[in-house]
Design a protein around this motif. Structure first.
Motif, mmCIF file in Angstrom:
data_model
loop_
_atom_site.group_PDB
_atom_site.id
_atom_site.type_symbol
_atom_site.label_atom_id
_atom_site.label_comp_id
_atom_site.label_asym_id
_atom_site.label_seq_id
_atom_site.Cartn_x
_atom_site.Cartn_y
_atom_site.Cartn_z
ATOM 1 N N ASP A 37 0.846 -1.194 0.000
ATOM 2 C CA ASP A 37 0.000 0.000 0.000
ATOM 3 C C ASP A 37 0.883 1.245 0.000
ATOM 4 O O ASP A 37 0.410 2.341 0.262
ATOM 5 N N PHE A 38 2.191 1.037 -0.266
ATOM 6 C CA PHE A 38 3.201 2.096 -0.365
ATOM 7 C C PHE A 38 3.512 2.745 0.981
ATOM 8 O O PHE A 38 4.128 3.807 1.034
ATOM 9 N N SER A 39 3.101 2.113 2.060
ATOM 10 C CA SER A 39 3.449 2.597 3.392
ATOM 11 C C SER A 39 4.875 2.167 3.725
ATOM 12 O O SER A 39 5.438 1.266 3.083
ATOM 13 N N PRO A 40 5.505 2.775 4.744
ATOM 14 C CA PRO A 40 6.846 2.336 5.155
ATOM 15 C C PRO A 40 6.891 0.858 5.532
ATOM 16 O O PRO A 40 7.864 0.168 5.225
ATOM 17 N N ALA A 41 5.829 0.371 6.183
ATOM 18 C CA ALA A 41 5.802 -1.041 6.571
ATOM 19 C C ALA A 41 5.798 -1.947 5.350
ATOM 20 O O ALA A 41 6.506 -2.958 5.297
ATOM 21 N N ALA A 42 4.993 -1.593 4.355
ATOM 22 C CA ALA A 42 4.921 -2.410 3.145
ATOM 23 C C ALA A 42 6.231 -2.357 2.366
ATOM 24 O O ALA A 42 6.687 -3.368 1.824
ATOM 25 N N THR A 43 6.845 -1.179 2.310
ATOM 26 C CA THR A 43 8.122 -1.049 1.607
ATOM 27 C C THR A 43 9.200 -1.879 2.289
ATOM 28 O O THR A 43 10.032 -2.514 1.626
ATOM 29 N N ASN A 44 9.177 -1.902 3.609
ATOM 30 C CA ASN A 44 10.129 -2.726 4.344
ATOM 31 C C ASN A 44 9.912 -4.206 4.038
ATOM 32 O O ASN A 44 10.872 -4.980 3.905
ATOM 33 N N ALA A 45 8.648 -4.610 3.909
ATOM 34 C CA ALA A 45 8.339 -6.001 3.584
ATOM 35 C C ALA A 45 8.818 -6.360 2.178
ATOM 36 O O ALA A 45 9.250 -7.488 1.933
ATOM 37 N N VAL A 46 8.748 -5.416 1.255
ATOM 38 C CA VAL A 46 9.241 -5.664 -0.104
ATOM 39 C C VAL A 46 10.743 -5.951 -0.071
ATOM 40 O O VAL A 46 11.239 -6.838 -0.777
ATOM 41 N N ARG A 47 11.471 -5.222 0.758
ATOM 42 C CA ARG A 47 12.918 -5.469 0.877
ATOM 43 C C ARG A 47 13.182 -6.873 1.424
ATOM 44 O O ARG A 47 14.105 -7.564 0.977
ATOM 45 N N PHE A 48 12.377 -7.278 2.399
ATOM 46 C CA PHE A 48 12.529 -8.621 2.961
ATOM 47 C C PHE A 48 12.201 -9.670 1.900
ATOM 48 O O PHE A 48 12.894 -10.690 1.779
ATOM 49 N N ALA A 49 11.150 -9.423 1.118
ATOM 50 C CA ALA A 49 10.770 -10.348 0.050
ATOM 51 C C ALA A 49 11.874 -10.458 -0.993
ATOM 52 O O ALA A 49 12.144 -11.542 -1.532
ATOM 53 N N PHE A 50 12.532 -9.342 -1.287
ATOM 54 C CA PHE A 50 13.646 -9.345 -2.238
ATOM 55 C C PHE A 50 14.774 -10.240 -1.729
ATOM 56 O O PHE A 50 15.371 -11.013 -2.491
ATOM 57 N N MET A 51 15.068 -10.152 -0.434
ATOM 58 C CA MET A 51 16.124 -10.978 0.154
ATOM 59 C C MET A 51 15.787 -12.460 0.024
ATOM 60 O O MET A 51 16.642 -13.284 -0.332
ATOM 61 N N ILE A 52 14.530 -12.823 0.293
ATOM 62 C CA ILE A 52 14.121 -14.220 0.170
ATOM 63 C C ILE A 52 14.223 -14.684 -1.280
ATOM 64 O O ILE A 52 14.688 -15.794 -1.573
ATOM 65 N N ILE A 57 4.015 -9.509 3.379
ATOM 66 C CA ILE A 57 3.381 -8.206 3.570
ATOM 67 C C ILE A 57 3.917 -7.536 4.829
ATOM 68 O O ILE A 57 4.489 -8.181 5.705
ATOM 69 N N GLY A 58 3.708 -6.230 4.911
ATOM 70 C CA GLY A 58 4.079 -5.480 6.096
ATOM 71 C C GLY A 58 3.086 -5.725 7.217
ATOM 72 O O GLY A 58 1.889 -5.887 6.979
ATOM 73 N N ALA A 59 3.582 -5.739 8.445
ATOM 74 C CA ALA A 59 2.740 -6.044 9.600
ATOM 75 C C ALA A 59 1.983 -4.837 10.123
ATOM 76 O O ALA A 59 1.349 -4.903 11.156
ATOM 77 N N SER A 60 2.076 -3.728 9.440
ATOM 78 C CA SER A 60 1.231 -2.574 9.730
ATOM 79 C C SER A 60 1.228 -1.729 8.478
ATOM 80 O O SER A 60 1.969 -1.972 7.541
ATOM 81 N N GLU A 99 4.071 4.406 -9.183
ATOM 82 C CA GLU A 99 4.577 4.169 -7.827
ATOM 83 C C GLU A 99 5.211 2.791 -7.709
ATOM 84 O O GLU A 99 6.247 2.617 -7.056
ATOM 85 N N LEU A 100 4.593 1.802 -8.340
ATOM 86 C CA LEU A 100 5.155 0.453 -8.322
ATOM 87 C C LEU A 100 6.499 0.414 -9.044
ATOM 88 O O LEU A 100 7.446 -0.239 -8.585
ATOM 89 N N ALA A 101 6.579 1.113 -10.172
ATOM 90 C CA ALA A 101 7.838 1.149 -10.921
ATOM 91 C C ALA A 101 8.936 1.826 -10.101
ATOM 92 O O ALA A 101 10.095 1.385 -10.108
ATOM 93 N N PHE A 102 8.573 2.888 -9.383
ATOM 94 C CA PHE A 102 9.551 3.577 -8.534
ATOM 95 C C PHE A 102 10.052 2.641 -7.436
ATOM 96 O O PHE A 102 11.251 2.587 -7.143
ATOM 97 N N LEU A 103 9.117 1.890 -6.828
ATOM 98 C CA LEU A 103 9.495 0.950 -5.779
ATOM 99 C C LEU A 103 10.391 -0.149 -6.334
ATOM 100 O O LEU A 103 11.396 -0.527 -5.716
ATOM 101 N N GLN A 104 10.058 -0.644 -7.512
ATOM 102 C CA GLN A 104 10.878 -1.677 -8.149
ATOM 103 C C GLN A 104 12.292 -1.163 -8.410
ATOM 104 O O GLN A 104 13.282 -1.854 -8.143
ATOM 105 N N ASN A 105 12.393 0.055 -8.906
ATOM 106 C CA ASN A 105 13.702 0.618 -9.243
ATOM 107 C C ASN A 105 14.538 0.956 -8.013
ATOM 108 O O ASN A 105 15.755 1.161 -8.124
ATOM 109 N N SER A 106 13.889 1.021 -6.848
ATOM 110 C CA SER A 106 14.632 1.313 -5.620
ATOM 111 C C SER A 106 15.380 0.091 -5.098
ATOM 112 O O SER A 106 16.252 0.221 -4.229
ATOM 113 N N LEU A 107 15.043 -1.084 -5.614
ATOM 114 C CA LEU A 107 15.703 -2.307 -5.168
ATOM 115 C C LEU A 107 17.019 -2.490 -5.914
ATOM 116 O O LEU A 107 17.137 -2.128 -7.086
#
Length: 282
Positions: A9-24, A115-118, A67-75
């Motif tokens: 949902d582009f929140s900090p929690a969700a963005t943090n979860a995306v980073r964790f998902a990338f690691m997995i 997913i992010g926990a909040s 927004e999704l493309a920006f998030l993808q490019n941040s990884l």
């Protein structure tokens, strides 16, 4: 190759979860798909199709894609050590959040949802009485919840909370194979009120594990606490674990209420497995 699905949902929690998902995804050599479900457009599938909400909604859809493309490019393209670079894609869905995520998961060949926990609205809609129902209750796949404050790090120790249910043996076998990707320790954790309780059942359970599992980094720990949730929270805070795993099972020691209570404020990433799961996502 399986897909790790990371709703946001582009929140900090969700963005943090995306980073964790990338690691997995890096460790499993899996694909990563980042998605957003526009649940305010109940019948839309893609812009221009019947039922789409007009020019304003079309603009919202395009902005979401940006927004999704920006998030993808941040990884990062790959790890600092030149490790595997997952294939990353994005998708926008529409409809109710839980069902939208499940549909994207189904059509993407998904293996796990992270997913992010909040979050701003996503978490509350998803888990606490929304009209779409609970993704925990509906899903037939592993679900990982990542706390907003959790700093992504290599998974070195995985804890599996068990009520000594016979079905946990097969799940532990699958979880051990998952742990191999990280060369991680696998801790079998069981909460009891006091020493000596369920001793016979514990011994039988551990004997079965010894006979059926072939993983050198697996061990057992009994946690003494009169309250199951407090015991699991203590483990998360003091057990030096990187991932806590629980089974979403009805009418047992790990009743869904335990999953819900822990998932509301997890201390470490929490992987929830549906009770009828026969194989993990690798």
């Amino acid at each position: 190759m399986k897909t790790i699905l990371a709703p946001t949902d582009f929140s900090p929690a969700a963005t943090n979860a995306v980073r964790f998902a990338f690691m997995i995804a890096q460790e499993l050599h899996a694909r990563l798909k980042i998605c957003h479900v526009m649940d305010e457009i109940p019948y839309a599938v893609v812009p221009g199709h019947d039922g789409y909400g007009g020019e304003a909604d079309n603009e919202n859809w395009k902005n979401t894609e940006k927004e999704l493309a920006f998030l993808q490019n941040s990884l990062p393209l790959r790890g600092n050590d030149g490790s595997y670079a997952p294939e990353i894609s994005t998708i926008v869905g529409a409809g109710t959040v839980a069902k939208g995520v499940m549909e994207i998961f189904r059509t993407s060949g998904g293996g796990v949802v992270v997913i992010g926990a909040s979050g701003k609205n996503f978490w509350k809609r998803l888990f606490y009485g929304s009209a779409t129902g609970s993704l925990i209750g509906l899903s037939t796949f592993p679900l990982i919840l990542v706390p907003e404050s959790f700093m992504t790090r290599p998974i070195k120790k995985i804890a599996f909370a068990t009520d000594l249910h016979a079905d946990d043996i097969a799940l532990l076998g699958n979880l051990a194979e998952f742990a191999r990707y990280f060369n991680a320790e696998l801790l079998i954790a069981h909460v009891v009120d006091a020493p000596g309780q369920q001793a016979k059942q514990i011994n039988l359970f551990l004997d079965e594990i010894t006979d059926r599992l072939c993983y050198p980094k697996i061990y057992y720990r009994c946690i003494f606490n009169e309250n199951t949730d407090d015991g699991l929270n203590w483990l998360s805070e003091h057990g030096e674990i990187d991932l806590l795993t629980m089974v979403h099972r009805k009418n047992s020691w790990l009743h869904p209420s335990h999953c819900r209570k822990i998932s509301a404020h997890p201390k470490v990433p929490l992987m929830i497995l549906p009770e009828n799961l026969t194989q993990l996502f690798f």
